[in-house]
Design a protein around this motif. Structure first.
Motif, short mmCIF file in Angstrom:
data_model
loop_
_atom_site.label_atom_id
_atom_site.label_comp_id
_atom_site.label_asym_id
_atom_site.label_seq_id
_atom_site.Cartn_x
_atom_site.Cartn_y
_atom_site.Cartn_z
N GLU A 130 -5.08 -6.08 -2.75
CA GLU A 130 -5.07 -4.80 -3.15
C GLU A 130 -5.52 -4.08 -4.76
OE1 GLU A 130 -0.35 -5.21 -3.93
OE2 GLU A 130 -0.66 -4.96 -1.79
N VAL A 185 0.78 -1.01 -0.06
CA VAL A 185 0.34 -0.58 -0.40
C VAL A 185 0.73 1.03 -0.21
CG1 VAL A 185 -1.91 1.21 1.26
CG2 VAL A 185 -2.33 -1.15 0.65
N THR A 223 -1.67 2.38 -4.94
CA THR A 223 -1.84 1.39 -4.35
C THR A 223 -2.90 0.85 -2.64
OG1 THR A 223 -0.43 -0.07 -5.38
CG2 THR A 223 -1.56 -1.50 -4.16
N PRO A 239 -5.04 -1.05 -0.56
CA PRO A 239 -5.85 -2.54 0.43
C PRO A 239 -7.37 -2.83 -0.23
CG PRO A 239 -5.61 -0.55 2.03
CD PRO A 239 -5.72 0.19 0.55
N ASP A 240 -7.81 -3.58 -0.45
CA ASP A 240 -9.02 -4.22 -1.43
C ASP A 240 -9.17 -5.58 -1.43
OD1 ASP A 240 -11.18 -4.83 -3.50
OD2 ASP A 240 -9.98 -3.94 -5.10
#
Length: 124
Positions: free
Chosen positions: A92, A3, A83, A85-86
């Motif tokens: 990500e 990230v 980038t 977080p996902d």
């Protein structure tokens, strides 16, 4: 990539403090006709406006100078990759952003802080 975003040079990837936030607002056309009836239509292909509020607290003067110099070099015109977080996408996602504004706080001694606002842009 972790990230954050890459400013290059000796600092490399910059990771914001924990707790950064994202606001999202769909951009739409809306027409009201009376009696409470309305129609809505997405305004454009990529109609989701996203802004990220980040902070970089208690970093060395050199680190904050590198971060703010990176923002100044981009000048809110040139996009860079951020980038985030996902959990729905392998942990990500990389998005293109510009830095609309930033501020630098001169703290005690050699430790400074910076806050910034990123706006997601849709370009190749």
């Amino acid at each position: 990539m972790a990230v954050g975003f890459n400013v290059g040079g000796s600092l490399g990837v910059v990771i914001p403090d924990k707790g950064f936030s994202r606001t999202s607002e769909p951009r739409i056309f809306r027409t009201e006709f009376g009696d409470g009836y309305e129609q809505r239509l997405a305004n454009g292909i990529n109609n989701l406006v996203e802004n990220y509020s980040l902070s970089f607290n208690n970093r060395t003067k050199e680190d904050i100078d590198d971060i703010t110099a990176f923002f100044a070099t981009k000048g809110a015109v040139t996009a860079f990759t951020f980038t985030i977080p996902d959990s729905n996408n392998s942990g990500e996602t990389a998005v293109k952003v510009i830095c609309n504004n930033w501020s630098q706080a001169y703290k005690v001694g050699d430790y400074y802080s910076c806050t910034a606002t990123f706006r997601r842009v849709y370009e190749s």
